[in-house]
Design a protein around this motif. Structure first.
Motif: not given
Length: 445
Positions: A87-89, A91-95, A100-101
């Protein structure tokens, strides 16, 4: 020359027994070691001594480390901490950047959690995100599994690279640092590759869990801060100790703060600290979690196979060392000038033939360890690069004899032909890319 032929036959015995007859790798490695010893005319007394010394000394170095890493992974898996990391990744990368996520999530989660387990845990989340973004499951599932595999073969405390580091005699902190650098660069290659191939074949994700079910799992999971601590703290402590060792003078080694950092930065102590942080993950700690039938008991059952294989690899390596094959191989390889490519090619051949990255890592490390000096790998950074080269080879190539291949195809609904075309090719591309990075690093250092 006879010794080299015996070594080749020994490796073939390991491959045939594990790949064709499904013999446990412990028995295959032990059998190959005894075969080599007997036919190289090693005395029975030396054989027995090598078995005892090889098993004991290898596990004495890294057995506890493997166990602690597996326990940390079990708590992250059972509490839902792995979902919180994802979830944290996101939020940072974008859904919308699902490739990438998932690649980054896999990269992080596989440091303490077995790659196969990590894929099973994160597959429902990947399906849901892929469906929502309107993407093909082919690219995103491959990105997830490649991300998992990169740290699985390159970064301790994953059992394979930590076992290889122990057999080679490499500094674990440096192996971590080199593995993370090579791994991050390899992950970039993996993500670019997956985005390209994902566009060519569309397969509907058809998620098994609804968005609501995934949200519930995330809601029940520990906080992101707590979920990162069991992974981050040991890595920082171990890498910090290694960097300090390279920067302090002999006179400073007796200082109190230096001794303290050396103590908490040793792999066993760092992972014990990480384990205690993992114990903070459950919202309500139950002593049954530590029982033989609880989370720890099941984790230790999983770890037992790796420990046995690692110990058998130690036996194989010790017998090779006492046989004098290092001198023989030195003469044979003196004109080949393969350098850092030798451990990569050897590990890639074993991995491709029998499927297990961990077996390939341990077997290759056992073969290479006696001839490190001959190959010119004498410094600590040299040894760390050798472990990274072996790890790169342990990715090449995954196909029908690898459990990861079947997890990808069966859990994601990808047909076998597409699995070969996308994931098998992907492991070749990423593994060879990692090897090229190691080769470049060997010139720099």
């Amino acid at each position: 020359m006879i010794s080299i032929l015996l070594l080749i036959l020994s490796v073939l015995i390991i491959i045939v027994l594990t790949a064709k007859y499904n013999v446990h790798p412990f028995l295959a490695l032990l059998g190959a070691a005894i075969f080599f010893a007997l036919f190289s005319e090693m005395s029975l007394a030396t054989l027995v001594e090598s078995i005892n010394d090889g098993f004991g000394s290898t596990l004495g170095k890294i057995g506890i480390v493997i166990i602690l890493g597996v326990i940390i992974g079990a708590f992250l898996e059972q509490t839902g901490g792995a979902f919180k990391l994802a979830e944290v990744v996101l939020k940072i990368i974008g859904k919308k950047r699902v490739h990438e996520a998932m690649g980054i999530v896999g990269f992080i989660v596989s440091i303490p959690v077995f790659a196969d387990s990590g894929f099973v845990i994160l597959n429902p989340l990947n399906k849901s995100l892929t469906k929502k973004a309107g993407l093909s499951i082919v690219g995103t599932a491959t990105a997830l599994l490649l991300g998992l595999m990169i740290t699985h073969v390159l970064v301790p405390p994953t059992p394979g690279p930590i076992a290889a580091a122990g057999i080679i005699g490499a500094d674990i902190g440096l192996v971590m640092l080199v593995g993370l650098i090579i791994g991050i660069l390899s992950l970039i290659v993996a993500i670019i590759y997956c985005k390209k191939v994902g566009q060519k074949t569309y397969i509907d994700p058809n998620p098994a869990l609804s968005d609501e079910e995934i949200k519930e799992k995330v809601r029940q999971a520990p906080s992101a801060f707590k979920s990162f601590l069991p992974i981050l703290i040991p890595i920082l402590l171990i890498v910090g100790k290694s960097l300090m060792d390279f920067s302090i003078t002999d006179a400073e080694q007796e200082l109190g703060w230096v001794k303290f950092i050396s103590f908490i930065g040793s792999p066993v102590v760092a992972l014990i600290i990480g384990m205690f942080f993992a114990f903070l993950l459950p919202k309500k700690f139950d002593k049954e979690m530590l029982s033989t039938s609880g989370w720890v008991g099941k984790a230790l059952m999983d770890a037992s196979n790796i420990i046995l294989i690692t110990g058998a690899g130690g036996i194989f390596g010790t017998i090779l060392q006492k046989s004098g094959i290092a001198t023989v191989m030195a003469d044979a390889l003196s004109g080949a000038n393969l350098g850092i490519w030798l451990p990569f090619i050897l590990c890639a051949a074993i991995k491709t033939a029998q499927g297990s990255s961990t077996v390939a890592l341990i077997t290759t490390a056992s073969i290479v360890a006696p001839i490190l000096g001959t190959l010119g790998f004498v410094t600590e950074i040299d040894k760390a690069l050798v472990v990274a080269a072996i790890g790169a080879g342990a990715m090449v190539v995954s196909h029908a004899n690898d459990s990861g291949f079947w997890l990808l195809t069966q859990f994601s609904g990808i047909d076998v032909k597409t699995g070969y075309r996308v994931y098998t090719l992907g492991t070749l591309v990423v593994g060879c890319s990692a090897a090229l990075m190691v080769f470049a690093a060997s010139f720099i250092f």
